[in-house]
Write a protein that holds these residues in place. Structure first.
Motif, short mmCIF file in Angstrom:
data_model
loop_
_atom_site.label_atom_id
_atom_site.label_comp_id
_atom_site.label_asym_id
_atom_site.label_seq_id
_atom_site.Cartn_x
_atom_site.Cartn_y
_atom_site.Cartn_z
N MET A 6 0.80 -1.24 0.01
CA MET A 6 0.02 0.01 0.13
C MET A 6 0.93 1.29 -0.07
SD MET A 6 -3.13 0.86 2.48
CE MET A 6 -4.15 2.07 1.94
N THR A 7 0.52 2.15 -0.76
CA THR A 7 1.26 3.36 -0.81
C THR A 7 0.16 4.38 -0.91
OG1 THR A 7 1.38 3.60 -3.33
CG2 THR A 7 3.13 2.61 -2.13
N GLY A 8 0.51 5.82 -0.52
CA GLY A 8 -0.69 6.72 -0.68
C GLY A 8 0.08 8.13 -0.28
N THR A 9 -0.47 9.26 -0.36
CA THR A 9 -0.11 10.68 -0.24
C THR A 9 -0.65 10.93 1.08
OG1 THR A 9 -1.84 11.45 -1.54
CG2 THR A 9 0.35 11.08 -2.36
N GLU A 10 -0.10 11.22 2.01
CA GLU A 10 -0.51 11.56 3.20
C GLU A 10 0.34 12.75 3.83
OE1 GLU A 10 -2.04 9.14 6.93
OE2 GLU A 10 -0.84 7.84 5.40
N THR A 15 -6.37 13.36 5.72
CA THR A 15 -6.79 12.01 5.35
C THR A 15 -5.90 11.58 4.04
OG1 THR A 15 -8.64 12.57 4.23
CG2 THR A 15 -8.78 11.97 6.47
N VAL A 16 -5.97 10.52 3.70
CA VAL A 16 -5.13 9.92 2.34
C VAL A 16 -6.06 10.49 1.32
CG1 VAL A 16 -4.48 7.78 1.00
CG2 VAL A 16 -4.05 8.03 3.55
N SER A 19 -5.16 5.96 -2.43
CA SER A 19 -4.44 5.00 -1.89
C SER A 19 -4.50 3.99 -2.92
CB SER A 19 -5.12 4.55 -0.58
OG SER A 19 -6.18 3.72 -1.12
N VAL A 21 -3.34 0.15 -3.78
CA VAL A 21 -3.07 -1.43 -3.29
C VAL A 21 -2.64 -2.17 -4.38
CG1 VAL A 21 -3.60 -3.53 -2.00
CG2 VAL A 21 -4.55 -1.01 -1.17
N THR A 41 -2.32 14.18 -6.12
CA THR A 41 -2.06 12.73 -5.98
C THR A 41 -1.53 11.93 -7.24
OG1 THR A 41 -4.18 12.27 -6.72
CG2 THR A 41 -4.22 12.75 -4.28
N THR A 44 1.73 9.59 -6.78
CA THR A 44 1.44 8.38 -6.16
C THR A 44 0.89 7.46 -7.54
OG1 THR A 44 0.83 9.19 -4.02
CG2 THR A 44 -0.06 6.96 -4.64
#
Length: 125
Positions: A6-10, A15-16, A19, A21, A41, A44
Motif C-alpha cells: 500500500m502506498t499513498g499521499t498523506e 486523510t489519504v 491510496s 494497493v 495525488t 502516487t
C-alpha cells in the motif's frame, strides 16, 4: 498467489487522498485505487503505474473506489499506456465509476485504453 503493498499521499492531519494497493494475479499487476486522482495525488499514481522493471508488463487498474479524476489523471494514464505498450505490455481500466467514466469518454480515453465494467473482465479479456 497475490501480494500486497500500500502506498499513498498523506500529510500531517489530512486523510489519504489516493491510496493504491498493488497485487498480482496470474502475472498481471492489479492496482486498486481509492480516493481522488488530481495534481496533488498524481505522483502516487505515476509511481504505482511504473513497470519499467518488468518485461511485457500487463497492468489492470481497479477504479471502483475512485471518486474524482481531473486532467492530471488522464495524462498519467495516457503516458502509462504508451510506456506499457512500447514495452510490449498493456494497460486496462476496470470498474470505473459513472462520474469518472463520463470524463474518460468526454476526452476519448476509452478509445485508446481498454475500459472494462468489472475487474474480472479486465483480467480475462
Amino acid at each position: 498467489m497475490s501480494t500486497g503493498k500500500m502506498t499513498g499521499t498523506e500529510q500531517a492531519g489530512l486523510t489519504v487522498q489516493l491510496s493504491v494497493v498493488t497485487t498480482a494475479t496470474d502475472g498481471i499487476r492489479v492496482l486498486s485505487l481509492a480516493g481522488e486522482i488530481d495534481h496533488h495525488t498524481g505522483d502516487t499514481l505515476r509511481q504505482a503505474l511504473d513497470a519499467s522493471d518488468v518485461p511485457r508488463p500487463r497492468v489492470v487498474v481497479d477504479m471502483r473506489q475512485v471518486t474524482f479524476m481531473d486532467s492530471s489523471g488522464i495524462n498519467i494514464f495516457l503516458t502509462a499506456h504508451r510506456a506499457l505498450s512500447e514495452a510490449g505490455g498493456w494497460l486496462r481500466l476496470a470498474a470505473v465509476g459513472e462520474s469518472v467514466m463520463r470524463t474518460i469518454r468526454l476526452v476519448g480515453v476509452d478509445a485508446v485504453i481498454d475500459c472494462h465494467e468489472t475487474l474480472r473482465q479486465a483480467l480475462t479479456d
